[in-house]
Design a protein around this motif. Structure first.
Motif, PDB file in Angstrom:
ATOM      1  N   ALA A 289       0.976  -1.231   0.029  1.00  0.00           N
ATOM      2  CA  ALA A 289       0.097   0.140   0.040  1.00  0.00           C
ATOM      3  C   ALA A 289       0.843   1.156  -0.075  1.00  0.00           C
ATOM      4  N   ILE A 290       1.903   1.287   0.883  1.00  0.00           N
ATOM      5  CA  ILE A 290       2.704   2.345   0.912  1.00  0.00           C
ATOM      6  C   ILE A 290       3.395   2.692  -0.566  1.00  0.00           C
ATOM      7  N   ARG A 291       3.702   1.535  -1.210  1.00  0.00           N
ATOM      8  CA  ARG A 291       4.476   1.630  -2.507  1.00  0.00           C
ATOM      9  C   ARG A 291       3.511   2.097  -3.455  1.00  0.00           C
ATOM     10  N   PHE A 292       2.504   1.657  -3.603  1.00  0.00           N
ATOM     11  CA  PHE A 292       1.495   2.257  -4.458  1.00  0.00           C
ATOM     12  C   PHE A 292       0.575   3.302  -4.155  1.00  0.00           C
ATOM     13  N   GLY A 293       0.811   3.752  -3.033  1.00  0.00           N
ATOM     14  CA  GLY A 293      -0.214   4.787  -2.640  1.00  0.00           C
ATOM     15  C   GLY A 293      -1.659   4.573  -2.474  1.00  0.00           C
ATOM     16  N   ALA A 294      -2.035   3.144  -1.900  1.00  0.00           N
ATOM     17  CA  ALA A 294      -3.163   2.745  -1.939  1.00  0.00           C
ATOM     18  C   ALA A 294      -3.772   2.697  -0.435  1.00  0.00           C
ATOM     19  N   THR A 295      -4.834   2.002  -0.531  1.00  0.00           N
ATOM     20  CA  THR A 295      -5.554   2.002   1.074  1.00  0.00           C
ATOM     21  C   THR A 295      -6.030   0.438   1.410  1.00  0.00           C
ATOM     22  N   CYS A 296      -5.184   0.217   2.473  1.00  0.00           N
ATOM     23  CA  CYS A 296      -6.035  -1.379   3.008  1.00  0.00           C
ATOM     24  C   CYS A 296      -7.015  -0.999   3.824  1.00  0.00           C
ATOM     25  N   HIS A 297      -7.975  -1.886   3.645  1.00  0.00           N
ATOM     26  CA  HIS A 297      -9.465  -1.840   4.444  1.00  0.00           C
ATOM     27  C   HIS A 297      -9.042  -3.092   5.309  1.00  0.00           C
ATOM     28  N   VAL A 298      -8.935  -3.056   6.495  1.00  0.00           N
ATOM     29  CA  VAL A 298      -8.355  -4.263   7.390  1.00  0.00           C
ATOM     30  C   VAL A 298      -9.409  -4.356   8.702  1.00  0.00           C
ATOM     31  N   LEU A 299      -9.788  -5.659   8.737  1.00  0.00           N
ATOM     32  CA  LEU A 299     -10.470  -6.123   9.734  1.00  0.00           C
ATOM     33  C   LEU A 299     -10.028  -6.995  10.748  1.00  0.00           C
ATOM     34  N   PRO A 322       2.648  -6.775  17.561  1.00  0.00           N
ATOM     35  CA  PRO A 322       3.668  -6.370  16.586  1.00  0.00           C
ATOM     36  C   PRO A 322       3.063  -5.830  15.411  1.00  0.00           C
ATOM     37  N   PHE A 323       2.028  -5.999  14.756  1.00  0.00           N
ATOM     38  CA  PHE A 323       1.551  -5.641  13.506  1.00  0.00           C
ATOM     39  C   PHE A 323       1.078  -4.036  13.836  1.00  0.00           C
ATOM     40  N   ILE A 324       0.414  -3.523  14.800  1.00  0.00           N
ATOM     41  CA  ILE A 324       0.039  -2.430  15.251  1.00  0.00           C
ATOM     42  C   ILE A 324       1.366  -1.642  15.357  1.00  0.00           C
ATOM     43  N   GLN A 325       2.390  -2.225  16.040  1.00  0.00           N
ATOM     44  CA  GLN A 325       3.624  -1.381  16.274  1.00  0.00           C
ATOM     45  C   GLN A 325       4.362  -1.152  14.880  1.00  0.00           C
ATOM     46  N   PHE A 326       4.153  -2.147  14.154  1.00  0.00           N
ATOM     47  CA  PHE A 326       4.752  -1.893  12.689  1.00  0.00           C
ATOM     48  C   PHE A 326       3.951  -0.829  11.800  1.00  0.00           C
ATOM     49  N   CYS A 327       2.781  -0.848  12.014  1.00  0.00           N
ATOM     50  CA  CYS A 327       2.048   0.208  11.361  1.00  0.00           C
ATOM     51  C   CYS A 327       2.423   1.630  11.924  1.00  0.00           C
ATOM     52  N   ALA A 328       2.533   1.634  13.379  1.00  0.00           N
ATOM     53  CA  ALA A 328       2.564   2.670  13.925  1.00  0.00           C
ATOM     54  C   ALA A 328       3.955   3.365  13.623  1.00  0.00           C
ATOM     55  N   ARG A 329       5.069   2.736  13.626  1.00  0.00           N
ATOM     56  CA  ARG A 329       6.219   3.262  13.102  1.00  0.00           C
ATOM     57  C   ARG A 329       6.162   3.753  11.623  1.00  0.00           C
ATOM     58  N   HIS A 330       5.346   3.208  10.826  1.00  0.00           N
ATOM     59  CA  HIS A 330       5.213   4.055   9.372  1.00  0.00           C
ATOM     60  C   HIS A 330       4.490   5.140   9.587  1.00  0.00           C
ATOM     61  N   VAL A 331       3.497   5.401  10.249  1.00  0.00           N
ATOM     62  CA  VAL A 331       2.681   6.613  10.544  1.00  0.00           C
ATOM     63  C   VAL A 331       3.590   7.633  11.267  1.00  0.00           C
ATOM     64  N   GLY A 333       6.690   7.920  10.769  1.00  0.00           N
ATOM     65  CA  GLY A 333       7.771   8.158   9.953  1.00  0.00           C
ATOM     66  C   GLY A 333       7.059   8.871   8.601  1.00  0.00           C
ATOM     67  N   ASN A 334       5.727   9.216   8.642  1.00  0.00           N
ATOM     68  CA  ASN A 334       5.168  10.098   7.781  1.00  0.00           C
ATOM     69  C   ASN A 334       5.057   9.213   6.413  1.00  0.00           C
ATOM     70  N   MET A 335       4.906   8.099   6.285  1.00  0.00           N
ATOM     71  CA  MET A 335       4.782   6.923   5.439  1.00  0.00           C
ATOM     72  C   MET A 335       3.553   6.665   5.159  1.00  0.00           C
ATOM     73  N   LEU A 336       2.616   6.499   6.285  1.00  0.00           N
ATOM     74  CA  LEU A 336       1.311   6.000   6.181  1.00  0.00           C
ATOM     75  C   LEU A 336       0.351   6.687   6.950  1.00  0.00           C
ATOM     76  N   ASP A 337      -0.987   6.702   6.548  1.00  0.00           N
ATOM     77  CA  ASP A 337      -1.935   7.332   7.270  1.00  0.00           C
ATOM     78  C   ASP A 337      -2.677   6.224   7.967  1.00  0.00           C
ATOM     79  N   THR A 354      -1.136  18.337   2.416  1.00  0.00           N
ATOM     80  CA  THR A 354      -0.200  17.212   1.745  1.00  0.00           C
ATOM     81  C   THR A 354       0.716  17.066   2.646  1.00  0.00           C
ATOM     82  N   ARG A 355       1.369  15.922   2.917  1.00  0.00           N
ATOM     83  CA  ARG A 355       2.312  15.641   3.779  1.00  0.00           C
ATOM     84  C   ARG A 355       3.427  14.851   3.055  1.00  0.00           C
TER      85      ARG A 355
END
Length: 356
Positions: A289-299, A322-331, A333-337, A354-355
């Motif tokens: 998703a980061i690579r392509f500027g896409a959205t993950c809808h995750v449940l 660990p998954f939440i921590q992984f996402c939080a690091r990218h958030v 780092g301004n790579m993921l919303d 725009t960020r």
């Protein structure tokens, strides 16, 4: 190799340049067709995170983990279970939902009786959806346009003929049919949405699949038989319980709905065991998703405490954090919303700063 540059300004917009990213150099040439260009929409890599069915572990186990990283979720409420099963020890109470709402989590409808809308009539869908809509309205659990958002139970969207049962109630976006194919969710969320009433989604983990046989595939790798496994090529899978060198995490190659190959390992004895989607796969999807500027809808449904699954196919806190921590690091780092459902929808039409 060469690239032909077209410099025409697109009609009705100020767009003058479009960038393309090549993902392979193995072919001699390719044509690129632009179906449409959306101007002023969100193309930031995003995760929209949902809790389905208001299981109590979402409140007791998962919420404290999200709190540690300052992340909010979208609660998908099935009204009948909320009202009539509060004392079961399985589902949240209304007080639990109110607490999460007050703390910034959003609430949207997930049907009344958790039925599959794809096999229901127009009137059945309308009557079912209206019950939960009225419930959420009466509790004041509407904010930021959440009253217009829906999530289908069982990943089952209405037929086209019956979709009006929801749109007539004011629903404009719905998290739709489940998909586990990375490329499909990118295509449906990149730069906007192809069909807002059928947003594609994927779940953290699926029920583990029993391995009933293993054999040499003729090329020195395992050919695994596991009926209805649901894995796609390149997906990361955890294999356990075989007592062979197959136990571990492998990137698989799809063969059929009942067979897949483990890419890389040497041949071993015929055996039984379990195959399960790996946390490494969850992280790969976020990276895509980061690579392509896409959205993950995750449940996610239930989250087991102490590393113990609470039910087949759901996740444990040992996997979840660990998954939440992984996402939080990218958030951070301004790579993921990381977005709630209403935030994401509002961002499509009213982009924030725009960020970069």
């Amino acid at each position: 190799s060469s690239v032909r540059q077209l410099t025409n300004t697109l009609n009705k917009t100020a767009v003058r340049h479009i960038s393309f990213q090549l993902t392979s150099t193995s072919t001699a040439g390719a044509e690129i067709w632009i179906k449409e260009v959306r101007y002023g929409v969100r193309t930031r890599p995003s995760i929209v995170f949902y809790f389905d069915d208001q299981h109590i572990t979402q409140y007791t186990v998962a919420k404290p983990i999200l709190d540690r990283y300052g992340l909010k979720s979208t609660l998908c409420i099935s009204g009948n279970y909320l009202l009539n099963d509060q004392g079961s020890g399985i589902y949240m109470s209304e007080a639990n939902v109110q607490t999460m709402f007050d703390e910034g989590h959003e609430v949207v409808s997930h049907s009344w009786d958790h039925g599959s809308y794809g096999s229901m009539t127009y009137q059945q869908i309308y009557d079912d959806a209206k019950l939960t809509k009225d419930l959420l309205d009466s509790r004041g659990w509407n904010r930021n346009g959440s009253e217009h958002l829906f999530t289908y139970a069982n990943g089952s969207a209405p037929t086209e003929a019956n979709m009006g049962a929801l749109t007539s109630l004011g629903y404009t976006y719905a998290r739709g049919a489940r998909t586990y194919n990375v490329e499909r969710y990118q295509q449906h969320t990149y730069g906007g949405v192809d069909y807002p009433m059928r947003l594609l989604t994927w779940g953290l983990s699926r029920p583990p699949r029993t391995i009933t046989a293993m054999a040499n595939n003729g090329s020195g790798a395992y050919r695994v038989t596991a009926a209805g496994h649901g894995f796609s090529s390149d997906e990361w899978v955890d294999i356990s319980g075989t007592s062979t060198t197959a136990d571990g995490t492998w990137q698989v190659a799809y063969v059929s709905s009942s067979q897949f190959d483990l890419v890389g390992p040497s041949f071993g004895s015929n055996t039984t065991g379990v195959a399960r989607q790996s946390r490494k796969e969850w992280e790969r999807r976020v990276q895509m998703a980061i690579r392509f500027g896409a959205t993950c809808h995750v449940l996610v449904h239930q989250v087991g405490a102490g590393g113990v699954p609470v039910d087949v196919g759901y996740v444990t806190d040992v996997e979840f954090e660990p998954f939440i921590q992984f996402c939080a690091r990218h958030v951070q780092g301004n790579m993921l919303d990381w977005r709630t459902f209403p935030e994401w929808v509002n961002g499509l039409t009213n982009p924030r700063r725009t960020r970069y």
